[in-house]
Design a protein around this motif. Structure first.
Motif, PDB file in Angstrom:
ATOM      1  N   TYR A   1       0.825  -1.203   0.000  1.00 33.75           N
ATOM      2  CA  TYR A   1       0.000   0.000   0.000  1.00 33.75           C
ATOM      3  C   TYR A   1       0.869   1.267   0.000  1.00 33.75           C
ATOM      4  CZ  TYR A   1      -2.723   3.793   2.036  1.00 33.75           C
ATOM      5  OH  TYR A   1      -3.282   5.006   2.271  1.00 33.75           O
ATOM      6  N   LYS A   2       1.870   1.265   0.889  1.00 32.53           N
ATOM      7  CA  LYS A   2       2.751   2.425   1.042  1.00 32.53           C
ATOM      8  C   LYS A   2       3.444   2.748  -0.278  1.00 32.53           C
ATOM      9  CE  LYS A   2       5.813   3.952   4.763  1.00 32.53           C
ATOM     10  NZ  LYS A   2       6.543   3.466   5.946  1.00 32.53           N
ATOM     11  N   THR A   3       3.987   1.670  -0.923  1.00 28.81           N
ATOM     12  CA  THR A   3       4.694   1.848  -2.185  1.00 28.81           C
ATOM     13  C   THR A   3       3.760   2.372  -3.271  1.00 28.81           C
ATOM     14  OG1 THR A   3       5.793  -0.182  -1.499  1.00 28.81           O
ATOM     15  CG2 THR A   3       6.453   0.738  -3.615  1.00 28.81           C
ATOM     16  N   SER A   4       2.537   1.808  -3.311  1.00 27.31           N
ATOM     17  CA  SER A   4       1.565   2.211  -4.338  1.00 27.31           C
ATOM     18  C   SER A   4       1.244   3.694  -4.194  1.00 27.31           C
ATOM     19  CB  SER A   4       0.276   1.397  -4.184  1.00 27.31           C
ATOM     20  OG  SER A   4       0.571   0.028  -4.139  1.00 27.31           O
ATOM     21  N   ILE A   5       0.930   4.104  -2.963  1.00 27.12           N
ATOM     22  CA  ILE A   5       0.581   5.509  -2.708  1.00 27.12           C
ATOM     23  C   ILE A   5       1.700   6.416  -3.211  1.00 27.12           C
ATOM     24  CG2 ILE A   5       0.402   7.233  -0.852  1.00 27.12           C
ATOM     25  CD1 ILE A   5      -2.191   5.952  -1.180  1.00 27.12           C
ATOM     26  N   LYS A   6       2.920   6.023  -2.908  1.00 24.36           N
ATOM     27  CA  LYS A   6       4.058   6.857  -3.314  1.00 24.36           C
ATOM     28  C   LYS A   6       4.135   6.961  -4.825  1.00 24.36           C
ATOM     29  CE  LYS A   6       7.003   6.621   0.727  1.00 24.36           C
ATOM     30  NZ  LYS A   6       8.242   6.114   1.330  1.00 24.36           N
ATOM     31  N   LYS A   7       3.902   5.811  -5.516  1.00 26.08           N
ATOM     32  CA  LYS A   7       3.949   5.809  -6.979  1.00 26.08           C
ATOM     33  C   LYS A   7       2.874   6.712  -7.548  1.00 26.08           C
ATOM     34  CE  LYS A   7       5.963   1.370  -8.306  1.00 26.08           C
ATOM     35  NZ  LYS A   7       5.509  -0.006  -8.257  1.00 26.08           N
TER      36      LYS A   7
ATOM     37  N   ALA B   1       1.232   9.095  -6.161  1.00 21.33           N
ATOM     38  CA  ALA B   1       1.477  10.491  -5.820  1.00 21.33           C
ATOM     39  C   ALA B   1       2.582  11.087  -6.691  1.00 21.33           C
ATOM     40  CB  ALA B   1       1.854  10.612  -4.342  1.00 21.33           C
ATOM     41  N   ASN B   2       3.587  10.292  -6.995  1.00 20.09           N
ATOM     42  CA  ASN B   2       4.678  10.802  -7.840  1.00 20.09           C
ATOM     43  C   ASN B   2       4.162  11.166  -9.223  1.00 20.09           C
ATOM     44  OD1 ASN B   2       6.643  10.735  -5.976  1.00 20.09           O
ATOM     45  ND2 ASN B   2       7.523   8.766  -6.584  1.00 20.09           N
ATOM     46  N   ASN B   3       3.252  10.320  -9.725  1.00 15.62           N
ATOM     47  CA  ASN B   3       2.705  10.586 -11.051  1.00 15.62           C
ATOM     48  C   ASN B   3       1.781  11.795 -11.039  1.00 15.62           C
ATOM     49  OD1 ASN B   3       4.081   8.375 -11.906  1.00 15.62           O
ATOM     50  ND2 ASN B   3       2.348   6.964 -11.710  1.00 15.62           N
ATOM     51  N   SER B   4       0.903  11.844 -10.026  1.00 17.66           N
ATOM     52  CA  SER B   4      -0.050  12.957  -9.959  1.00 17.66           C
ATOM     53  C   SER B   4       0.597  14.183  -9.335  1.00 17.66           C
ATOM     54  CB  SER B   4      -1.261  12.527  -9.125  1.00 17.66           C
ATOM     55  OG  SER B   4      -1.715  13.588  -8.353  1.00 17.66           O
ATOM     56  N   LYS B   5       0.585  15.288 -10.026  1.00 18.50           N
ATOM     57  CA  LYS B   5       1.223  16.516  -9.528  1.00 18.50           C
ATOM     58  C   LYS B   5       0.349  17.255  -8.510  1.00 18.50           C
ATOM     59  CE  LYS B   5       5.128  17.317 -11.971  1.00 18.50           C
ATOM     60  NZ  LYS B   5       6.269  18.215 -11.923  1.00 18.50           N
ATOM     61  N   SER B   6      -0.951  16.899  -8.484  1.00 13.57           N
ATOM     62  CA  SER B   6      -1.880  17.644  -7.636  1.00 13.57           C
ATOM     63  C   SER B   6      -1.750  17.286  -6.155  1.00 13.57           C
ATOM     64  CB  SER B   6      -3.323  17.408  -8.089  1.00 13.57           C
ATOM     65  OG  SER B   6      -3.630  16.037  -7.911  1.00 13.57           O
ATOM     66  N   ILE B   7      -1.127  16.136  -5.869  1.00 10.48           N
ATOM     67  CA  ILE B   7      -0.944  15.738  -4.455  1.00 10.48           C
ATOM     68  C   ILE B   7       0.468  16.143  -4.015  1.00 10.48           C
ATOM     69  CG2 ILE B   7      -0.955  13.819  -2.842  1.00 10.48           C
ATOM     70  CD1 ILE B   7      -2.673  12.295  -4.960  1.00 10.48           C
ATOM     71  N   ASN B   8       0.547  17.009  -3.019  1.00 12.81           N
ATOM     72  CA  ASN B   8       1.897  17.444  -2.619  1.00 12.81           C
ATOM     73  C   ASN B   8       2.545  16.432  -1.674  1.00 12.81           C
ATOM     74  OD1 ASN B   8       1.062  17.911  -0.018  1.00 12.81           O
ATOM     75  ND2 ASN B   8       1.623  20.058   0.001  1.00 12.81           N
ATOM     76  N   LEU B   9       3.786  16.680  -1.349  1.00 11.95           N
ATOM     77  CA  LEU B   9       4.619  15.710  -0.651  1.00 11.95           C
ATOM     78  C   LEU B   9       4.102  15.390   0.740  1.00 11.95           C
ATOM     79  CD1 LEU B   9       7.122  14.378  -1.746  1.00 11.95           C
ATOM     80  CD2 LEU B   9       8.502  15.918  -0.379  1.00 11.95           C
ATOM     81  N   ALA B  10       3.668  16.411   1.474  1.00 18.18           N
ATOM     82  CA  ALA B  10       3.238  16.209   2.849  1.00 18.18           C
ATOM     83  C   ALA B  10       1.983  15.367   2.905  1.00 18.18           C
ATOM     84  CB  ALA B  10       3.011  17.560   3.514  1.00 18.18           C
ATOM     85  N   THR B  11       1.013  15.679   2.056  1.00 18.12           N
ATOM     86  CA  THR B  11      -0.228  14.906   2.003  1.00 18.12           C
ATOM     87  C   THR B  11       0.080  13.445   1.713  1.00 18.12           C
ATOM     88  OG1 THR B  11      -1.154  16.868   0.961  1.00 18.12           O
ATOM     89  CG2 THR B  11      -2.546  14.914   1.008  1.00 18.12           C
ATOM     90  N   ARG B  12       0.971  13.238   0.750  1.00 14.64           N
ATOM     91  CA  ARG B  12       1.366  11.892   0.374  1.00 14.64           C
ATOM     92  C   ARG B  12       1.909  11.133   1.590  1.00 14.64           C
ATOM     93  NH1 ARG B  12       6.677  11.266  -2.861  1.00 14.64           N
ATOM     94  NH2 ARG B  12       7.340  10.599  -0.799  1.00 14.64           N
ATOM     95  N   THR B  13       2.822  11.784   2.323  1.00 16.59           N
ATOM     96  CA  THR B  13       3.444  11.133   3.478  1.00 16.59           C
ATOM     97  C   THR B  13       2.388  10.732   4.498  1.00 16.59           C
ATOM     98  OG1 THR B  13       5.238  12.697   3.103  1.00 16.59           O
ATOM     99  CG2 THR B  13       5.355  11.394   5.093  1.00 16.59           C
ATOM    100  N   ILE B  14       1.428  11.635   4.753  1.00 15.48           N
ATOM    101  CA  ILE B  14       0.385  11.319   5.729  1.00 15.48           C
ATOM    102  C   ILE B  14      -0.412  10.111   5.279  1.00 15.48           C
ATOM    103  CG2 ILE B  14      -1.698  12.163   6.863  1.00 15.48           C
ATOM    104  CD1 ILE B  14      -0.636  14.979   6.560  1.00 15.48           C
ATOM    105  N   LEU B  15      -0.885  10.161   4.037  1.00 12.45           N
ATOM    106  CA  LEU B  15      -1.689   9.057   3.504  1.00 12.45           C
ATOM    107  C   LEU B  15      -0.924   7.741   3.591  1.00 12.45           C
ATOM    108  CD1 LEU B  15      -3.433  10.583   0.355  1.00 12.45           C
ATOM    109  CD2 LEU B  15      -4.497   9.856   2.492  1.00 12.45           C
ATOM    110  N   ALA B  16       0.320   7.762   3.157  1.00 15.33           N
ATOM    111  CA  ALA B  16       1.130   6.540   3.110  1.00 15.33           C
ATOM    112  C   ALA B  16       1.348   5.988   4.514  1.00 15.33           C
ATOM    113  CB  ALA B  16       2.464   6.814   2.420  1.00 15.33           C
ATOM    114  N   ASN B  17       1.793   6.850   5.440  1.00 23.27           N
ATOM    115  CA  ASN B  17       2.126   6.379   6.782  1.00 23.27           C
ATOM    116  C   ASN B  17       0.901   5.918   7.552  1.00 23.27           C
ATOM    117  OD1 ASN B  17       4.927   6.539   7.046  1.00 23.27           O
ATOM    118  ND2 ASN B  17       4.817   8.771   7.166  1.00 23.27           N
ATOM    119  N   MET B  18      -0.167   6.753   7.562  1.00 22.28           N
ATOM    120  CA  MET B  18      -1.345   6.427   8.354  1.00 22.28           C
ATOM    121  C   MET B  18      -1.969   5.132   7.857  1.00 22.28           C
ATOM    122  SD  MET B  18      -3.287   9.624   9.759  1.00 22.28           S
ATOM    123  CE  MET B  18      -2.491  10.471  11.106  1.00 22.28           C
ATOM    124  N   GLY B  19      -2.125   5.003   6.555  1.00 23.80           N
ATOM    125  CA  GLY B  19      -2.675   3.788   5.986  1.00 23.80           C
ATOM    126  C   GLY B  19      -1.846   2.572   6.373  1.00 23.80           C
TER     127      GLY B  19
END
Lengths: 270, 270, 270, 270, 270, 270, 270
Positions: free
Chosen positions: C25-31, C33-51
């Motif tokens: 899950y963590k890896t997928s979210i990061k991938k 998020a990397n592709n989508s420019k609309s999600i910034n880095l901090a949001t990505r980290t929260i989503l990845a870690n909390m999930g």
């Protein structure tokens, strides 16, 4: 249910089996892990240690059971004890909550150049649940518990604008006119040709007198810088130190060594 | 159930039997252990001490019972007390939880070269549930409570890459041109022949001026090193100190002693 | 419900699925998020870690369930543990409550120039629930936890009036008459032409003797200033330092270097 | 049950009887103990003090009872109070638990030579439930609370092998070639004839330059020692200090005194 | 009530509405407040922030509700958590209670001149529930948390009488007779003409010898002062420093500079 | 039961009566106590203060009752509050428990000569429930809370044997042969005639070199002493200091003053 | 009971009425108090502040009630919160309990001359429930929280006897025979004629050597004093300092200045 000697021996026997069984388990895990390359060292340590303590605890409770001690009667005490045990977690919880706050508050973001007052300064390279990694200008990765960012004063060098004042202290010999020193240093900085110096109506290069030291008259050059160079403070300081040093030399203004007035008295006088 | 003098004496008597019985037990265990070589000293101490306190406690509760004090009535107080007692465990729990976090987080692994900010630096040789062993470069084994790794700033020298900047301070006499010092030291380091110096577009050997000291003009050599040598910082520092020292000597640049301007005044003047 | 080997393996299997699923899950979210420019880095980290942690926890409890361990039996312990966990929040709560107090009490308002005793001094630019931002005179934004304003001594330079006394220390050579020094400095300050000096019946320029130092007789100039300049203390200090320095020079009063009486003895005497 | 003046006087009277009775008991115990030689001083103090407080407490509760205050109504408060009281025990509990951990963990055993970071160093002569006794090399018995061994960094000098590196600092005069100093000291140590020096491929005698001091060029001798002598660090240091001192003298390398450059200026120049 | 994907999306949707709604609310309030001049900045911040968090929390609980999570089941945990949260309030409560104590105890009253040991000294200008304002002699308003007055040592200069002893240290050259120094200083102070010096049988001007310093024989003038001047300690000290300085000069008693005995040795001797 | 204005006035009236009644009681007690010589000052203070607060509290609760506020409804809050209040007792409880531990453990007994690490050193003259009195060699009675003996490192000088090593540092001039210094000092101590020096195979007089200081070569005399003199450390140190001083003088070994190499440069050279 | 917009506005309205009503009340009280001379400032502040907060709290709860929020549902949370709030009281409680202990223990009584280790020294002039007043020898009243007397080491100078040892350090020049110094100082003190010096078999005037300093041989005069003078330590020290100073001068024993050996080297040698 009186505790007979037999029961006692039996309980002790069971506990000892647990101790030896745990030891045996630990050794086995280590052997297996050493042979198998796919299990790394940390995983092995966790498996070995956790299993060991689980076996020990199990043996302890079985032994208590054999002795006829009712486990439910220690439930209240266990509950109360866990209050205290919970306290042991407070540091970890504090870091986790601080981590969540950092992520939501966004006062610190990955890529920022932050300074934890008086401790460490660097670029944020990772914000995790428990800790944050700062990469200093010397490429040293410092793992900082998130709690420290919540409890201490934090300076974010990249928050609003890339404009900072640099304060560079220097001293000249007694006897020099302060107005002269201020004039020549100001002029030298303004004419230095550096494009990142700001000269606006409220932010401009200034030189102030800060004290009458024991050997020198002390001044402070205040110069406003904008741009990326504010993130390399020692490099920027170096630039202006060289200007001051060369300017003072060029104008024949002395940078004094420590001074001492000596009154020589013959040894007979004492 | 009034407390009669008889009961009091009886209770005291029972308690004293417990005290002497405990003492007797302790002495016996020690004697037996001294004769038998198979029981080592630590085991003996545990057996002797634990048994002693168990006997004491038993005697105390039996004495209370004889006095007719209902043990259940002190249950609430006992429960509440154990909250406080649980607090006594918080330090130990904190270390255990920190240990588990360390194992899962893998920010520190066996074999890493880590530095606990301002305290100790060495290779991690063991991560246990409560503590971690660091082996310093001088082969001293330091047992560090896991909690310290969670609460303090930690520098992991072997985390990402084996590239670090070394900062070596030095000073030259007043009167020397800074540009000259910077040029000769930079050249000497670049031409030193050491293969582990990095010269890239963003990481390169640099010399900056750091201040005008009371007796010397102070500089800092910043040199980027990669490879195993970064784990032996004092040895690496030594290499560059020798280069700076020899270079300054070769170019006739003076490394100044403490300076002092002395104004001699006759003792009559005062 | 005995714990059979089969169950144990099943539970372990479920837990491992959770670990790998979480990692996936963590890896997928990061991938993504990397592709989508609309999600910034901090949001990505929260989503990845909390999930990640939610998946891990879920797997853990399901595994416990498979083993037949009744979750309700650990409720009491959980409740008690949360007492301790709550303690982890105390620092954050303390900051929030301090923030509310600051907002209601209005002892600190946006725009004020405040000093946190011995730590930091600047204009308040933002008061948030958890922290307050101070902007120092050098345009450095310091994020101060609100708690520090409630626990420490706070100086609000702009609270009542814009009148402050500046104390500027200086020393003269032994042999100078104190009355003379006091007179000339007082006169020079009064006649300096600065319009922001106050000369009232209870607030007036004064010079006092503060001690007999080892090399100098020490004095203190006390001068009352009103107006905006009190918010730039080092600049104001500079003005009066220059006056004192020039006045002493003009009247031929010596500012002494460190003094030393030397008794020379031949080496044979010892 | 109203509180009448009569009751109040009665309650006061009972309490005063308790106070005087307690005092009388205390004095009596002391007299009896003084006459009887078989009761030692400490036992006497315990008996006297404990009895005194028990009598006082009893009188207090009887007086409350006379006033008609229901003791059961203060039960809840008592229970809650005991939570806090339990906290008073936390330090003691912490030491006991630390003691048990020390005994099971065996990181410290009787006979080991341990160092509590920056506090005390010595042989462990006793591990008790609450404290541990260290016997320093100077035969001073230090009683260390067990907690200190769990909370602080501990160095166990006798854990794995009896091999340690000794670092001996020294300085030579400016002008000496570093390569020469390093060579002669290395040679002298290797040829010293001491059998406990290790010369292996990874552990060998080394001399490094550590800095350019204000008056001397600073070096560090690193020498690896094995055997019992590592437990007498100052004695071992002494051996190598004498070697360095004699070697530098033999090769005519100067150990410099503090240096100073003096610029004499006539008093008229100022 | 299983958690379906649909529910999850719905819950997420609700939470996101809350986040955006809160943000919208915050922005609106700021706009309205900017237009309306009657709402000041602090009020605006409170309204904006509090409303924002209330909306967020509401959205969060509604989302949980949609997922079918029973809110009552987290009541116990919430209760326990609030114990910890309550701890966050302890600092604030401590200040409030300290404030009430200060008001009832009247050890500090408005108008008093108090000193918080080693921290701050000034007139009390306001005692509020949480903090107290001290106005120093330099007209700086220091906001001191009430707690500091309860926890630290407090000196109330205006409590009983306006009589205080001032201790002024001074040193004379070796070779001076102590009896002579004591006599002339005592006489000078007594004959100084200051009307606020007390000369009673138990409080009188005294001079004592305090040590044999490295360069001077040290004395202490103890002089008793009454009246308003004790509230301006540095001004009062100044008066007596001038007397001592002038008296020593008038009697030809030397105030010594730092002394040094120098033994000159030829460089060949070493 | 609505709160009417009448009730409010009544309640206030009752409370005020309590305040004045309490004040009247306090004054009366003081008057009576002043007249009666049999009541000492401390007893008077207790009676006056306690009575005062009891009257105040009573008046407060009666006033609440008049207002119709149900006292039972504040019971829960009171109970919870008392948890915190109980914390206030933790320091006192900690001392009491420490006292009991000290009495049972007997690591410190009346008559022992103990040292509390770095704080105080003296004979134990009294062990009470809360504190212990140490009588220093200078006959100063220091009251030490028992807790300090449990928390800190304690040195009991009279525990096992009356044998201690004294370490006396001294320095000699550069140029002296270390072997010569060691030999003469050893000989002088052994031949000093003091009967309390121990010369055994493992405990014997020794002299070691401890460093190369800036002006002197530093040594340490290690001498083993037995008997009562170890309890008067400064007196014992004095004996050996005199021996070292006289021995060095007798053998013509110089005890060096601070050294300095001075390079005189003409002022024109700079 | 859904929360309608109407209710919300009503609740807000009620709360605002409370805020303004409270402010109005506060202002009124101040006006009334200013007119009436019989109400002093502190009473006014209490009335104004307490009334203000009571009104605010009332308005808040009424507003909540209007919104239909059940107050009983926040009872559990309130109870738990009060645990934390109770912690805020711990400092105050600690002082009160310490006060009661001080009064009962009588280790400190009014009139005693006590010293709180390293903080403050003076006569006890008042022991209250929360704090104790010390009157220093300089007539400064220090209000010390009772807790400090229970937690720190306390020296009671007037506990047992009025006999104390004074230790007065002094130094003489190198080259002086220690035996001579000891003899003449001892003789001078014994023959000084002061009647409060004790010369008994176990308490007698003594002089010991304490070290070989860098410039002087250091001694310590130990003299036993009895009587009232021990309560004026600096005055007593002064007496013996004068004796030592005069005796050394009379016997021609030099009190040395700081010493320095200077090796002059030509600047060409470097």
């Amino acid at each position: 249910t009186p505790i007979t000697t037999l029961k006692l021996i039996l309980a002790l026997f069971i506990f000892l089996i647990g101790v030896f069984g745990g030891g045996f388990y630990k050794t086995s895990i280590k052997k297996i892990a050493n042979n198998s390359k796919s299990i790394n060292l940390a995983t092995r340590t966790i498996l070995a240690n956790m299993g060991y303590y689980v076996i020990l605890l199990a043996a302890f409770f079985i032994a208590l059971n054999v002795l006829g001690i009712d486990l439910s009667s220690i439930a209240l005490v266990a509950g109360a004890l866990s209050v205290g045990i919970g306290f042991g977690l407070q540091n970890i919880v504090s870091n986790l909550v601080s981590g969540i706050i950092l992520m939501f508050e966004r006062s610190i973001k990955i890529g920022d150049f932050v300074e934890l007052s008086g401790t460490v300064r660097g670029h944020v390279t990772d914000i995790r649940m428990r800790s944050t990694t700062l990469n200093t200008n010397g490429n040293i990765d410092v793992i900082v518990p998130n709690r420290n960012f919540i409890e201490g004063n934090v300076i974010n060098w990249t928050m609003h604008d890339k404009i900072k004042r640099f304060d560079i202290p220097f001293g000249v010999a007694y006897g020099t006119k302060p107005e002269h020193v201020i004039a020549v240093i100001k002029e030298a900085v303004v004419n230095s040709g550096y494009s990142d110096i700001i000269e606006a109506h409220d932010r401009f290069t200034n030189v102030i007198m800060t004290g009458m030291g024991s050997s020198s008259v002390d001044f402070l050059l205040q110069v406003w810088i904008h741009g990326e160079e504010i993130l390399a403070p020692s490099k920027t300081m170096s630039r202006f130190l060289i200007i001051i040093y060369n300017t003072l030399n060029a104008h024949g203004i002395e940078i004094p060594f420590p001074q001492q007035d000596v009154h020589i008295k013959s040894s007979d006088e004492k």
